[in-house]
Design a protein around this motif. Structure first.
Motif, PDB file in Angstrom:
ATOM      1  N   ILE A  72       1.056 -52.272  27.646  1.00  0.00           N
ATOM      2  CA  ILE A  72       2.069 -51.391  28.190  1.00  0.00           C
ATOM      3  C   ILE A  72       2.373 -50.360  27.117  1.00  0.00           C
ATOM      4  CG2 ILE A  72       3.971 -52.906  27.467  1.00  0.00           C
ATOM      5  CD1 ILE A  72       5.369 -52.070  30.133  1.00  0.00           C
ATOM      6  N   SER A  73       2.461 -49.094  27.533  1.00  0.00           N
ATOM      7  CA  SER A  73       2.702 -48.050  26.537  1.00  0.00           C
ATOM      8  C   SER A  73       4.193 -47.768  26.394  1.00  0.00           C
ATOM      9  CB  SER A  73       1.936 -46.775  26.905  1.00  0.00           C
ATOM     10  OG  SER A  73       2.341 -46.310  28.172  1.00  0.00           O
ATOM     11  N   LYS A  74       4.556 -47.404  25.176  1.00  0.00           N
ATOM     12  CA  LYS A  74       5.933 -47.027  24.865  1.00  0.00           C
ATOM     13  C   LYS A  74       6.063 -45.524  25.051  1.00  0.00           C
ATOM     14  CE  LYS A  74       6.671 -50.588  21.347  1.00  0.00           C
ATOM     15  NZ  LYS A  74       6.895 -50.806  19.922  1.00  0.00           N
ATOM     16  N   PRO A  75       7.189 -45.028  25.495  1.00  0.00           N
ATOM     17  CA  PRO A  75       8.380 -45.804  25.846  1.00  0.00           C
ATOM     18  C   PRO A  75       8.139 -46.641  27.104  1.00  0.00           C
ATOM     19  CG  PRO A  75       8.694 -43.501  26.441  1.00  0.00           C
ATOM     20  CD  PRO A  75       7.384 -43.580  25.712  1.00  0.00           C
ATOM     21  N   ILE A  76       8.643 -47.843  27.069  1.00  0.00           N
ATOM     22  CA  ILE A  76       8.405 -48.804  28.144  1.00  0.00           C
ATOM     23  C   ILE A  76       9.346 -48.534  29.310  1.00  0.00           C
ATOM     24  CG2 ILE A  76       8.538 -51.241  28.776  1.00  0.00           C
ATOM     25  CD1 ILE A  76       7.654 -51.845  25.869  1.00  0.00           C
ATOM     26  N   ARG A  77       8.767 -48.448  30.484  1.00  0.00           N
ATOM     27  CA  ARG A  77       9.561 -48.312  31.711  1.00  0.00           C
ATOM     28  C   ARG A  77       9.851 -49.709  32.237  1.00  0.00           C
ATOM     29  NH1 ARG A  77       6.313 -43.292  33.315  1.00  0.00           N
ATOM     30  NH2 ARG A  77       7.950 -41.705  33.242  1.00  0.00           N
ATOM     31  N   LEU A  78      11.086 -49.935  32.612  1.00  0.00           N
ATOM     32  CA  LEU A  78      11.525 -51.252  33.066  1.00  0.00           C
ATOM     33  C   LEU A  78      10.660 -51.779  34.210  1.00  0.00           C
ATOM     34  CD1 LEU A  78      13.514 -53.583  32.854  1.00  0.00           C
ATOM     35  CD2 LEU A  78      15.069 -52.303  34.335  1.00  0.00           C
ATOM     36  N   TYR A  79      10.401 -50.960  35.200  1.00  0.00           N
ATOM     37  CA  TYR A  79       9.588 -51.395  36.342  1.00  0.00           C
ATOM     38  C   TYR A  79       8.204 -51.856  35.885  1.00  0.00           C
ATOM     39  CZ  TYR A  79       6.658 -51.210  40.460  1.00  0.00           C
ATOM     40  OH  TYR A  79       5.750 -51.532  41.434  1.00  0.00           O
ATOM     41  N   ASN A  80       7.566 -51.071  35.000  1.00  0.00           N
ATOM     42  CA  ASN A  80       6.223 -51.435  34.518  1.00  0.00           C
ATOM     43  C   ASN A  80       6.248 -52.753  33.752  1.00  0.00           C
ATOM     44  OD1 ASN A  80       5.362 -49.043  35.626  1.00  0.00           O
ATOM     45  ND2 ASN A  80       5.130 -47.985  33.679  1.00  0.00           N
ATOM     46  N   LEU A  81       7.268 -52.929  32.927  1.00  0.00           N
ATOM     47  CA  LEU A  81       7.406 -54.169  32.165  1.00  0.00           C
ATOM     48  C   LEU A  81       7.500 -55.365  33.108  1.00  0.00           C
ATOM     49  CD1 LEU A  81       7.956 -55.739  29.509  1.00  0.00           C
ATOM     50  CD2 LEU A  81      10.380 -55.242  29.879  1.00  0.00           C
ATOM     51  N   MET A  82       8.350 -55.261  34.116  1.00  0.00           N
ATOM     52  CA  MET A  82       8.545 -56.371  35.052  1.00  0.00           C
ATOM     53  C   MET A  82       7.285 -56.665  35.853  1.00  0.00           C
ATOM     54  SD  MET A  82      11.385 -57.429  34.280  1.00  0.00           S
ATOM     55  CE  MET A  82      13.130 -57.307  34.137  1.00  0.00           C
ATOM     56  N   GLU A  83       6.599 -55.632  36.284  1.00  0.00           N
ATOM     57  CA  GLU A  83       5.369 -55.821  37.055  1.00  0.00           C
ATOM     58  C   GLU A  83       4.295 -56.517  36.227  1.00  0.00           C
ATOM     59  OE1 GLU A  83       4.196 -54.890  40.466  1.00  0.00           O
ATOM     60  OE2 GLU A  83       6.336 -55.410  40.504  1.00  0.00           O
ATOM     61  N   ILE A  84       4.109 -56.069  34.991  1.00  0.00           N
ATOM     62  CA  ILE A  84       3.075 -56.671  34.137  1.00  0.00           C
ATOM     63  C   ILE A  84       3.442 -58.123  33.823  1.00  0.00           C
ATOM     64  CG2 ILE A  84       2.094 -56.635  31.806  1.00  0.00           C
ATOM     65  CD1 ILE A  84       2.007 -53.573  32.068  1.00  0.00           C
ATOM     66  N   LEU A  85       4.677 -58.394  33.460  1.00  0.00           N
ATOM     67  CA  LEU A  85       5.082 -59.782  33.182  1.00  0.00           C
ATOM     68  C   LEU A  85       4.938 -60.648  34.425  1.00  0.00           C
ATOM     69  CD1 LEU A  85       8.148 -59.346  30.826  1.00  0.00           C
ATOM     70  CD2 LEU A  85       5.974 -60.441  30.264  1.00  0.00           C
TER      71      LEU A  85
END
Length: 131
Positions: free
Chosen positions: A113-126
């Motif tokens: 995941i690239s920074k700055p991290i978007r909340l939606y992307n973080l949740m989807e990947i996790l």
């Protein structure tokens, strides 16, 4: 694609190791993942991350910063994958150039995941690894 509410993600009983040396990013992860019911543990260096994974076989996913003091995220990932190849490691990097992605995957990371991290992307990947 419709984005889902990040509040719907819950991973009770899951343990996420966050490897991050910048306090502001640690605060972001604490706030972002608070409602997920996952247990969060932290390491500030790659070496500390390797030691924590060796001592704790209940870690379900790792968010691995690449630029770290003492031992970088590439080396830490290679070492962790030698003794625990099944644990998903998600690289987090501000350096999202094309050759960086190749280096991340070659080191053994399962995703990034690239920074700055978007909340939606973080949740989807996790959720891909914990859901």
């Amino acid at each position: 694609m419709e984005q889902q509410n990040p509040d719907i993600y819950e991973w009770p009983g899951k343990v996420i190791l966050i490897v991050e040396d910048e306090d502001i990013n640690v605060f972001f992860f604490q706030a972002a993942l608070r409602k997920t019911k996952a247990e969060l543990i932290y390491a500030k260096t790659g070496q500390e991350a390797v030691e924590k994974v060796k001592r704790n076989d209940h870690i379900d996913a790792i968010l691995m910063d690449i630029r770290l003091p003492v031992m970088d995220g590439y080396e830490a990932t290679r070492m962790i994958k030698k003794f625990n190849s099944k644990i998903p490691i998600i690289a987090q990097t501000a350096y999202a150039m094309s050759n960086e992605r190749e280096k991340i995957i070659e080191a053994g990371c399962d995703d990034y995941i690239s920074k700055p991290i978007r909340l939606y992307n973080l949740m989807e990947i996790l959720n891909k690894y914990l859901g």
